[in-house]
Scaffold this active site. Structure first.
Site, PDB file in Angstrom:
ATOM      1  N   SER A 142       0.853  -1.188   0.000  1.00 19.93           N
ATOM      2  CA  SER A 142       0.000   0.000   0.000  1.00 19.93           C
ATOM      3  C   SER A 142       0.885   1.232   0.000  1.00 19.93           C
ATOM      4  O   SER A 142       2.001   1.203   0.535  1.00 19.93           O
ATOM      5  CB  SER A 142      -0.872   0.022   1.251  1.00 19.93           C
ATOM      6  N   TYR A 156      -1.682  -0.445  10.236  1.00 24.42           N
ATOM      7  CA  TYR A 156      -1.859  -0.966   8.872  1.00 24.42           C
ATOM      8  C   TYR A 156      -0.661  -0.568   8.003  1.00 24.42           C
ATOM      9  O   TYR A 156      -0.096  -1.400   7.283  1.00 24.42           O
ATOM     10  CB  TYR A 156      -3.159  -0.395   8.299  1.00 24.42           C
TER      11      TYR A 156
END
Ligand code: NAP
Length: 247
Positions: A142, A156
């Protein structure tokens, strides 16, 4: 026949990758955790256009389930050619000071540990060192690994930072064993994941800060993944393709 196992391919980026992979001639192992209906829909969509696919239930935050998943894919399709480590979760937006130990365990087990164990199982099957035919691993990281996702989900972001390190290190470990390891780093893709973060309209809010002024489609990430899974990327290993609208 080429076989691609895509973790978390019942919905979102994984599902779009499954559909495109089938069009490019892969038999597709569609892994899901809970949503059997969504997984079966993707399998049906692939089969209805003459492709080959099957749904496999397994929680990638559980080592025993991952091992069972790979064994079942062996039995169904044989010869694994490509692993896409796509399954991933995030939780409610929060500053670090409010993040619990249990939440960290859930995030790191699903996003990081699961990807490590999937890589290990794929290596045993694909490495020329173990009699395999080689293959490719594509990790879905990501853009958060670069930004750190402050005020939203540093946990995350860090779980994806580890995926970047995994990609770099493993690409070098496996370079002489016939396996290329690369990653895509998406951002602002229209999928359900933003609901888990507690802000379904997140892309709309940040849209103006994205150079291309829009969110991305899961199919646009799938294109990058399929390029990395193909011989067209044969001289690339340890690289990252950012699919982020310019951010
Ligand atoms: P999504 O729409 O929420 O879909 C998540 C998929 O992962 C579903 O198929 C889900 O299965 C599966 N899954 C979740 N936990 C799992 C587990 N423990 N074991 C097996 N499967 C599991 O998410 P997405 O947006 O497509 O995200 C896919 C990947 O892209 C993730 O790694 C995410 O971090 C990354 N990513 C997404 C964006 C974005 O903007 N969307 C940006 C950067 C990175 P069920 O259907 O069974 O629940």
């Amino acid at each position: 026949m080429k076989t691609m196992l895509i973790t978390g391919s019942s919905r979102g980026i994984g599902a779009a990758t499954a559909v495109l992979a089938a069009q490019r001639g892969f038999s597709v192992a569609v892994n899901y955790n809970k949503n059997i209906e969504a997984a079966e829909n993707i399998v049906e969509k692939i089969k209805s256009t003459g492709g080959s696919a099957k749904a496999f239930k397994a929680d990638v935050s559980n080592e025993a389930e991952i091992i069972r998943l790979f064994n079942e894919v062996d039995t169904e399709f044989g010869n694994l050619t490509c692993l896409v480590n796509n399954a991933g979760i995030l939780e409610q937006q929060s500053k670090l000071e409010n993040i619990t130990w249990e939440r960290l365990q859930r995030i790191f087990q699903a996003n990081t540990l699961g990807s490590f164990i999937c890589c290990r199982e794929a290596i045993k099957r694909m490495s020329t060192k173990y009699g395999g035919n080689g293959g490719t691993i594509i990790n879905v990281s990501s853009i958060a690994s670069r930004t750190g996702a402050p005020f939203e989900y540093i946990d995350y972001a860090a779980s994806k930072g580890a995926i970047d390190s995994l990609t770099i290190g493993l690409s070098k470990e496996l370079a002489e064993d016939g396996i290329r390891v690369n990653a895509v780093r998406p951002a602002f893709i229209h999928t359900d994941i933003h609901i888990s973060g507690g802000e379904p309209g997140r892309i709309e809010r940040v849209k103006e800060s994205i150079p291309l002024k829009r969110g991305g489609l899961a199919s646009e990430v799938a294109e990058a993944i399929l390029w990395l899974a193909s011989e067209k990327s044969s001289y690339s290993t340890g690289i990252f393709i950012d699919v982020t609208g310019g951010r």
